[in-house]
Design an enzyme around this catalytic site. Structure first.
Site, PDB file in Angstrom:
ATOM      1  N   GLU A  24       0.987  -1.384  -0.035  1.00 23.52           N
ATOM      2  CA  GLU A  24      -0.078   0.062  -0.037  1.00 23.52           C
ATOM      3  C   GLU A  24       0.839   1.120  -0.210  1.00 23.52           C
ATOM      4  O   GLU A  24       1.806   1.548   0.649  1.00 23.52           O
ATOM      5  CB  GLU A  24      -0.831   0.053   1.182  1.00 23.52           C
ATOM      6  CG  GLU A  24      -1.878   1.029   1.205  1.00 23.52           C
ATOM      7  CD  GLU A  24      -2.988   1.125   2.301  1.00 23.52           C
ATOM      8  OE1 GLU A  24      -3.253  -0.153   2.753  1.00 23.52           O
ATOM      9  OE2 GLU A  24      -3.645   2.074   2.500  1.00 23.52           O
ATOM     10  N   HIS A  84      -3.820   7.425  -0.766  1.00 24.91           N
ATOM     11  CA  HIS A  84      -3.188   6.103  -0.364  1.00 24.91           C
ATOM     12  C   HIS A  84      -3.981   5.246  -1.544  1.00 24.91           C
ATOM     13  O   HIS A  84      -4.935   5.361  -1.878  1.00 24.91           O
ATOM     14  CB  HIS A  84      -3.352   5.498   1.126  1.00 24.91           C
ATOM     15  CG  HIS A  84      -4.782   5.186   1.424  1.00 24.91           C
ATOM     16  ND1 HIS A  84      -5.608   6.155   1.684  1.00 24.91           N
ATOM     17  CD2 HIS A  84      -5.123   4.176   1.850  1.00 24.91           C
ATOM     18  CE1 HIS A  84      -6.561   5.574   2.269  1.00 24.91           C
ATOM     19  NE2 HIS A  84      -6.596   4.408   2.214  1.00 24.91           N
ATOM     20  N   HIS A  86      -5.270   1.091  -2.503  1.00 26.17           N
ATOM     21  CA  HIS A  86      -6.141  -0.028  -2.040  1.00 26.17           C
ATOM     22  C   HIS A  86      -5.586  -1.235  -2.997  1.00 26.17           C
ATOM     23  O   HIS A  86      -6.460  -1.244  -3.758  1.00 26.17           O
ATOM     24  CB  HIS A  86      -7.497   0.127  -2.027  1.00 26.17           C
ATOM     25  CG  HIS A  86      -8.011   0.866  -0.751  1.00 26.17           C
ATOM     26  ND1 HIS A  86      -9.426   1.147  -0.460  1.00 26.17           N
ATOM     27  CD2 HIS A  86      -7.286   1.328   0.216  1.00 26.17           C
ATOM     28  CE1 HIS A  86      -9.508   1.821   0.861  1.00 26.17           C
ATOM     29  NE2 HIS A  86      -8.207   1.877   1.097  1.00 26.17           N
ATOM     30  N   ASP A  97      -9.394   3.483   7.665  1.00 24.61           N
ATOM     31  CA  ASP A  97      -9.331   4.841   7.149  1.00 24.61           C
ATOM     32  C   ASP A  97     -10.107   5.914   7.723  1.00 24.61           C
ATOM     33  O   ASP A  97      -9.649   6.920   8.073  1.00 24.61           O
ATOM     34  CB  ASP A  97      -9.694   4.727   5.639  1.00 24.61           C
ATOM     35  CG  ASP A  97      -8.925   4.039   4.807  1.00 24.61           C
ATOM     36  OD1 ASP A  97      -7.743   3.917   5.070  1.00 24.61           O
ATOM     37  OD2 ASP A  97      -9.472   3.462   3.600  1.00 24.61           O
TER      38      ASP A  97
END
Ligand SMILES: [Zn+2]
Length: 144
Positions: A24, A84, A86, A97
């Site tokens: 990630e 970010h 996934h 999150d």
């Protein structure tokens, strides 16, 4: 408030995310608030403190946070949000999150399925006003 990002800056994010897959990736979105717009003028690809195959654990390394802080002061810009990825999961905020979110920031989430730019499956942006109500979708405008 729409988030305006230059195509070239979005490319930096996409490349970073595809490169780091299956891990990630995360980074900061910096810029200015101009009237009703959030204008991103700088993206900062960061190191994820949790360097493991996880789709819902990210935290920018402290030394990168210091760099981000310096960069914003030097250029008179501010952190407007974070991005970010996934890996192999949809671009929807996870409970992690939501729990780690702050109301002020925009959270760009990128779904990715492999190491190439074509593997970027989806890009969404959210506001997470609190930990009780659902995240709100925030528009992304890609500028040339
Ligand atoms: Zn996430």
């Amino acid at each position: 408030m729409p988030l305006i990002i230059l195509k070239q800056d979005l490319e930096i994010i996409k490349k970073h995310i595809a490169e780091i897959f299956p891990y990630e990736a995360c980074g900061a979105l910096l810029g200015i608030i101009d009237g009703n717009d959030k204008k991103i003028t700088k993206v900062f690809p960061a190191n994820n403190k949790y360097r493991k195959i996880a789709w819902d654990a990210f935290e920018i390394e402290p030394k990168d946070m210091l760099e981000i802080d310096k960069l914003s002061r030097k250029n008179n810009i501010e952190v407007l949000g974070f991005y970010h990825s996934h890996p192999n999961h949809p671009a929807i905020p996870s409970n992690t999150d939501i729990n780690a979110s702050w109301p002020y920031y925009s959270y760009m989430i990128v779904s990715v399925k492999g190491n190439n730019l074509e593997d970027i499956a989806d890009i969404k942006n959210y506001l997470m006003p609190d930990k009780i109500n659902k995240p709100l979708s925030e528009e992304i405008i890609i500028a040339e």
